[in-house]
Motif scaffolding. Structure first.
Motif, PDB file in Angstrom:
ATOM      1  N   TYR A 153      17.797   4.247 -22.462  1.00  0.00           N
ATOM      2  CA  TYR A 153      16.931   5.745 -22.975  1.00  0.00           C
ATOM      3  C   TYR A 153      17.314   5.907 -24.287  1.00  0.00           C
ATOM      4  CZ  TYR A 153      17.529   7.581 -18.218  1.00  0.00           C
ATOM      5  OH  TYR A 153      17.702   7.392 -16.558  1.00  0.00           O
ATOM      6  N   SER A 154      15.655   6.089 -24.758  1.00  0.00           N
ATOM      7  CA  SER A 154      15.179   7.137 -26.116  1.00  0.00           C
ATOM      8  C   SER A 154      16.946   8.340 -26.724  1.00  0.00           C
ATOM      9  CB  SER A 154      13.920   7.230 -26.150  1.00  0.00           C
ATOM     10  OG  SER A 154      14.068   8.252 -25.210  1.00  0.00           O
ATOM     11  N   PRO A 155      16.927   8.094 -27.763  1.00  0.00           N
ATOM     12  CA  PRO A 155      18.037   9.335 -28.035  1.00  0.00           C
ATOM     13  C   PRO A 155      17.482  11.311 -27.192  1.00  0.00           C
ATOM     14  CG  PRO A 155      17.193   9.170 -29.845  1.00  0.00           C
ATOM     15  CD  PRO A 155      16.583   7.780 -28.618  1.00  0.00           C
ATOM     16  N   ASP A 156      16.363  11.535 -26.619  1.00  0.00           N
ATOM     17  CA  ASP A 156      15.942  12.482 -25.801  1.00  0.00           C
ATOM     18  C   ASP A 156      15.574  12.184 -24.259  1.00  0.00           C
ATOM     19  OD1 ASP A 156      13.542  10.945 -26.042  1.00  0.00           O
ATOM     20  OD2 ASP A 156      11.983  11.845 -27.163  1.00  0.00           O
ATOM     21  N   GLY A 157      15.918  11.442 -24.582  1.00  0.00           N
ATOM     22  CA  GLY A 157      15.954  11.083 -22.579  1.00  0.00           C
ATOM     23  C   GLY A 157      14.807  11.099 -21.875  1.00  0.00           C
ATOM     24  N   THR A 158      13.404  11.158 -22.442  1.00  0.00           N
ATOM     25  CA  THR A 158      12.061  10.783 -23.105  1.00  0.00           C
ATOM     26  C   THR A 158      11.661   9.723 -22.308  1.00  0.00           C
ATOM     27  OG1 THR A 158      11.343  11.007 -24.559  1.00  0.00           O
ATOM     28  CG2 THR A 158      11.675  13.435 -23.257  1.00  0.00           C
ATOM     29  N   GLN A 159      12.059   8.769 -22.680  1.00  0.00           N
ATOM     30  CA  GLN A 159      11.479   7.335 -22.344  1.00  0.00           C
ATOM     31  C   GLN A 159      12.694   6.714 -22.599  1.00  0.00           C
ATOM     32  OE1 GLN A 159       8.099   5.767 -25.323  1.00  0.00           O
ATOM     33  NE2 GLN A 159       8.706   7.875 -26.635  1.00  0.00           N
ATOM     34  N   VAL A 160      12.198   5.184 -22.061  1.00  0.00           N
ATOM     35  CA  VAL A 160      13.069   3.869 -21.260  1.00  0.00           C
ATOM     36  C   VAL A 160      12.881   2.340 -22.027  1.00  0.00           C
ATOM     37  CG1 VAL A 160      14.035   3.067 -19.625  1.00  0.00           C
ATOM     38  CG2 VAL A 160      14.104   5.113 -19.466  1.00  0.00           C
ATOM     39  N   VAL A 161      13.341   2.092 -22.684  1.00  0.00           N
ATOM     40  CA  VAL A 161      13.131   0.365 -23.190  1.00  0.00           C
ATOM     41  C   VAL A 161      13.665  -0.374 -22.351  1.00  0.00           C
ATOM     42  CG1 VAL A 161      15.135   0.647 -25.382  1.00  0.00           C
ATOM     43  CG2 VAL A 161      12.736  -1.069 -24.992  1.00  0.00           C
ATOM     44  N   THR A 179      17.561  -7.813 -24.697  1.00  0.00           N
ATOM     45  CA  THR A 179      19.166  -6.275 -24.307  1.00  0.00           C
ATOM     46  C   THR A 179      18.019  -5.157 -25.822  1.00  0.00           C
ATOM     47  OG1 THR A 179      19.718  -8.115 -26.346  1.00  0.00           O
ATOM     48  CG2 THR A 179      20.639  -8.522 -24.486  1.00  0.00           C
ATOM     49  N   PRO A 180      17.384  -4.239 -25.352  1.00  0.00           N
ATOM     50  CA  PRO A 180      17.085  -4.087 -26.224  1.00  0.00           C
ATOM     51  C   PRO A 180      17.567  -2.629 -26.410  1.00  0.00           C
ATOM     52  CG  PRO A 180      15.915  -4.256 -24.021  1.00  0.00           C
ATOM     53  CD  PRO A 180      16.112  -4.777 -24.633  1.00  0.00           C
ATOM     54  N   VAL A 181      17.899  -1.887 -27.108  1.00  0.00           N
ATOM     55  CA  VAL A 181      18.602  -0.668 -27.285  1.00  0.00           C
ATOM     56  C   VAL A 181      18.093   0.431 -28.350  1.00  0.00           C
ATOM     57  CG1 VAL A 181      20.847  -0.175 -27.682  1.00  0.00           C
ATOM     58  CG2 VAL A 181      21.059  -2.141 -26.961  1.00  0.00           C
ATOM     59  N   TRP A 182      17.876   1.303 -27.640  1.00  0.00           N
ATOM     60  CA  TRP A 182      17.712   2.222 -28.505  1.00  0.00           C
ATOM     61  C   TRP A 182      18.457   2.860 -29.962  1.00  0.00           C
ATOM     62  CZ3 TRP A 182      12.582   4.219 -25.980  1.00  0.00           C
ATOM     63  CH2 TRP A 182      11.464   3.885 -26.536  1.00  0.00           C
ATOM     64  N   SER A 183      17.271   3.156 -30.959  1.00  0.00           N
ATOM     65  CA  SER A 183      18.944   4.011 -31.713  1.00  0.00           C
ATOM     66  C   SER A 183      18.773   5.127 -31.644  1.00  0.00           C
ATOM     67  CB  SER A 183      17.448   3.822 -33.401  1.00  0.00           C
ATOM     68  OG  SER A 183      18.088   4.173 -34.281  1.00  0.00           O
ATOM     69  N   PRO A 184      20.140   5.745 -32.450  1.00  0.00           N
ATOM     70  CA  PRO A 184      20.529   7.226 -31.674  1.00  0.00           C
ATOM     71  C   PRO A 184      19.318   8.137 -32.577  1.00  0.00           C
ATOM     72  CG  PRO A 184      21.960   6.025 -32.764  1.00  0.00           C
ATOM     73  CD  PRO A 184      21.249   5.213 -31.965  1.00  0.00           C
ATOM     74  N   ARG A 185      19.287   7.138 -33.494  1.00  0.00           N
ATOM     75  CA  ARG A 185      18.328   7.655 -34.692  1.00  0.00           C
ATOM     76  C   ARG A 185      16.725   8.363 -34.012  1.00  0.00           C
ATOM     77  NH1 ARG A 185      19.289   7.999 -39.759  1.00  0.00           N
ATOM     78  NH2 ARG A 185      17.115   8.174 -40.550  1.00  0.00           N
ATOM     79  N   GLY A 186      16.197   7.718 -32.703  1.00  0.00           N
ATOM     80  CA  GLY A 186      14.977   7.696 -32.292  1.00  0.00           C
ATOM     81  C   GLY A 186      13.993   6.486 -33.326  1.00  0.00           C
ATOM     82  N   LEU A 234      13.729   3.372 -34.166  1.00  0.00           N
ATOM     83  CA  LEU A 234      13.466   2.115 -34.350  1.00  0.00           C
ATOM     84  C   LEU A 234      14.405   1.430 -32.631  1.00  0.00           C
ATOM     85  CD1 LEU A 234      15.479   1.256 -37.838  1.00  0.00           C
ATOM     86  CD2 LEU A 234      12.845   0.910 -37.161  1.00  0.00           C
ATOM     87  N   ILE A 235      13.933   0.293 -32.112  1.00  0.00           N
ATOM     88  CA  ILE A 235      14.770  -0.596 -30.950  1.00  0.00           C
ATOM     89  C   ILE A 235      14.758  -1.630 -31.611  1.00  0.00           C
ATOM     90  CG2 ILE A 235      14.134  -1.552 -29.081  1.00  0.00           C
ATOM     91  CD1 ILE A 235      12.092   0.535 -28.945  1.00  0.00           C
ATOM     92  N   GLY A 251      17.032  -8.529 -34.590  1.00  0.00           N
ATOM     93  CA  GLY A 251      16.320  -7.338 -35.175  1.00  0.00           C
ATOM     94  C   GLY A 251      15.727  -6.241 -34.898  1.00  0.00           C
ATOM     95  N   VAL A 252      15.187  -5.553 -35.452  1.00  0.00           N
ATOM     96  CA  VAL A 252      14.326  -4.062 -35.073  1.00  0.00           C
ATOM     97  C   VAL A 252      13.086  -3.863 -35.142  1.00  0.00           C
ATOM     98  CG1 VAL A 252      17.027  -3.447 -36.094  1.00  0.00           C
ATOM     99  CG2 VAL A 252      15.228  -3.605 -37.538  1.00  0.00           C
ATOM    100  N   MET A 253      12.598  -3.235 -34.707  1.00  0.00           N
ATOM    101  CA  MET A 253      11.403  -2.381 -34.792  1.00  0.00           C
ATOM    102  C   MET A 253      11.143  -1.614 -34.101  1.00  0.00           C
ATOM    103  SD  MET A 253       9.750  -4.155 -30.720  1.00  0.00           S
ATOM    104  CE  MET A 253      10.194  -5.664 -31.235  1.00  0.00           C
ATOM    105  N   LYS A 254       9.702  -0.769 -34.788  1.00  0.00           N
ATOM    106  CA  LYS A 254      10.021   0.615 -34.148  1.00  0.00           C
ATOM    107  C   LYS A 254       9.186   1.174 -32.729  1.00  0.00           C
ATOM    108  CE  LYS A 254       7.160   1.505 -39.184  1.00  0.00           C
ATOM    109  NZ  LYS A 254       6.525   1.685 -40.007  1.00  0.00           N
ATOM    110  N   THR A 255       9.325   2.507 -32.757  1.00  0.00           N
ATOM    111  CA  THR A 255       9.149   2.291 -30.928  1.00  0.00           C
ATOM    112  C   THR A 255       7.785   2.302 -30.365  1.00  0.00           C
ATOM    113  OG1 THR A 255       9.019   4.352 -31.495  1.00  0.00           O
ATOM    114  CG2 THR A 255      11.211   4.187 -30.946  1.00  0.00           C
ATOM    115  N   ASP A 256       6.788   1.574 -30.453  1.00  0.00           N
ATOM    116  CA  ASP A 256       5.791   1.252 -31.220  1.00  0.00           C
ATOM    117  C   ASP A 256       5.516  -0.440 -30.813  1.00  0.00           C
ATOM    118  OD1 ASP A 256       5.290   0.779 -33.179  1.00  0.00           O
ATOM    119  OD2 ASP A 256       3.350   2.125 -33.848  1.00  0.00           O
ATOM    120  N   GLY A 257       6.580  -0.919 -31.270  1.00  0.00           N
ATOM    121  CA  GLY A 257       6.297  -2.792 -31.510  1.00  0.00           C
ATOM    122  C   GLY A 257       5.676  -2.860 -32.783  1.00  0.00           C
TER     123      GLY A 257
END
Length: 434
Positions: free
Chosen positions: A297-305, A338-345, A347-348, A361-367
């Motif tokens: 989940y994204s930290p606000d719970g609205t999206q899932v990677v 193994t994607p994991v959403w950052s608690p800051r929202g 990065l992934i 690695g990390v990427m922004k939430t739009d890739g």
């Protein structure tokens, strides 16, 4: 650049903290640069009977150093010997050795047997106190007090929450590679105070912390039956999330801790489901003839990677929390998992397999903005510190040994081995303790 006018007070440790006076000062430290120049800081031995004061300050200094943002000054260079932490230090003595910040303190034992630990943080160049606090706790919790003080120092000098007063649950591995035994274990974030949570007679995988409670979810093959379990860490109470036909994979909590999201395998396909932990009702989010797994989940719970091979090889996808608007976000060479959403929202984190190597690695939430932090023979399973500045992962070498846990910050320059008693994999970082 984080700038703050240090006129506030941080109070932690289950309501037992009492404030000390604060002075006004301004300190700045850049923690967004790719290559951070650590801030020289002097951490003096706390005044105490025996060696407890030194042991506490050694933990504080080690926490700060591991962050990559601070460079504790060698104690042998100290000119002034602090004998009364209530008095301002001789700042000129600390400026000579280039200590830009200074920590002093004491540890005493109260009549009821509790420890009282107090500290002050000084800006040596302005001659002002930046923060000061005191804590009461039982003697066996002295390491935790040290972590909390390190968190307070980190926050005062960076403007962001620390991450030292946390724990990590992981899979402890033992035995030969062909007959490896695995059990759940937990440790402080620096590798100390480790203890087993399950026995080694059952295969366990992918432990994950609840964001709101001291509770974990994990997968177990107890009795040769794959199930997802919930385990209360304080009481040891364990319960099965549900009995599902087929295999279940990669359980993870929702941000509010009220749901578990996971991958269920049925008829050769693997799709993503959520389960409401109160009603135990399940909702299917994906429906493909592919393998969809590793949801986060994204930290606000609205999206899932999540990870899916619907395009031919594993790639990263994002969707709404209800399964809507599924879209691919990873487009680099190789496979992503193994994607994991950052608690800051912002990065992934992910594992990438390309060119015969496994990378974290990390990427922004739009890739966009993909950055590789570390590569090797086999790196896998990133997990975020609660402040979103540091990752842990596990690394398996090419030889006959076993996996080990490492940490690395977002700059990619501060990779550290986390010492464990044996082999260790699948780390999962807790939120800050209460």
């Amino acid at each position: 650049m984080f700038r703050r006018n240090l006129l506030r007070l941080l109070v932690v440790l289950t309501g037992l903290a009492v404030s000390l006076p604060l002075a006004s000062a301004k300190v700045e430290i850049n923690i967004n640069k790719g290559n951070v120049e650590p801030l020289p800081i002097a951490v003096t031995d706390f005044i105490a009977s025996g060696d407890l004061g030194q042991r506490i300050t050694d933990v504080i200094a080690a926490d700060l150093k591991r962050s990559g943002l601070f460079a504790p000054v060698n104690k042998q260079a100290f000119i002034e010997k602090i004998s009364n932490p209530d008095q301002p230090p001789r700042f000129e003595d600390w400026k000579v050795i280039n200590a830009q910040a200074l920590v002093t303190g004491r540890v005493t034992q109260e009549g009821d047997g509790r420890l009282r630990a107090e500290f002050r943080l000084w800006d040596t160049f302005s001659g002002q106190q930046l923060t000061g606090q005191q804590f009461y706790t039982q003697p066996e919790n002295w390491r935790r007090v040290a972590h909390i003080i390190a968190d307070a120092i980190y926050e005062s000098l960076t403007g962001e929450k620390g991450y030292f007063d946390t724990r990590v649950v992981y899979v402890a591995e033992s035995g030969p590679k062909t007959a490896r035994k695995r059990q759940l274990a937990i440790m402080d974030q620096d590798g100390f105070n480790s203890r087993a949570l399950t026995n080694a007679n059952e295969l366990v995988l992918t432990p994950r912390f609840s964001p709101s409670r001291q509770e974990i979810t994990y997968m177990s093959f107890e009795g040769n039956q794959p199930r997802v379990y919930l385990l209360q860490l304080e009481t040891g109470q364990r319960e099965v999330v549900g009995n599902f036909p087929g295999m279940t994979f990669s359980p993870r909590f929702s941000p509010d801790g009220q749901k578990v999201i996971m991958s269920l395998q049925q008829e050769g396909n693997s799709n993503i489901y959520t389960m409401d932990l109160r009603s135990r009702t399940t909702t299917r989010l994906t429906s493909t003839a592919a393998i969809d797994t590793s949801p986060s989940y994204s930290p606000d719970g609205t999206q899932v990677v999540f990870e899916s091979d619907r395009g031919g090889r594993p790639q990263l996808y994002v969707m709404g929390a209800d399964g809507s608007n599924q879209r691919r976000i990873s487009f680099g060479d190789g496979s992503y998992s193994t994607p994991v959403w950052s608690p800051r929202g912002d990065l992934i984190a992910f594992t990438k397999q390309s060119g015969g190597k496994f990378s974290i690695g990390v990427m922004k939430t739009d890739g966009s903005g993909e950055r590789i932090l570390t590569s090797g023979f086999h790196n896998e399973g990133p997990t975020w510190a609660p402040n979103g500045r540091v990752l842990m992962f596990f690394r398996q070498g090419a030889g006959a040994g076993g996996p080990q846990i490492y940490s690395i910050d977002l700059s990619g320059y501060n990779e550290q081995l986390v010492q464990t008693k044996g082999f260790a994999s699948d780390p999962a970082w807790s939120p800050l303790l209460e």
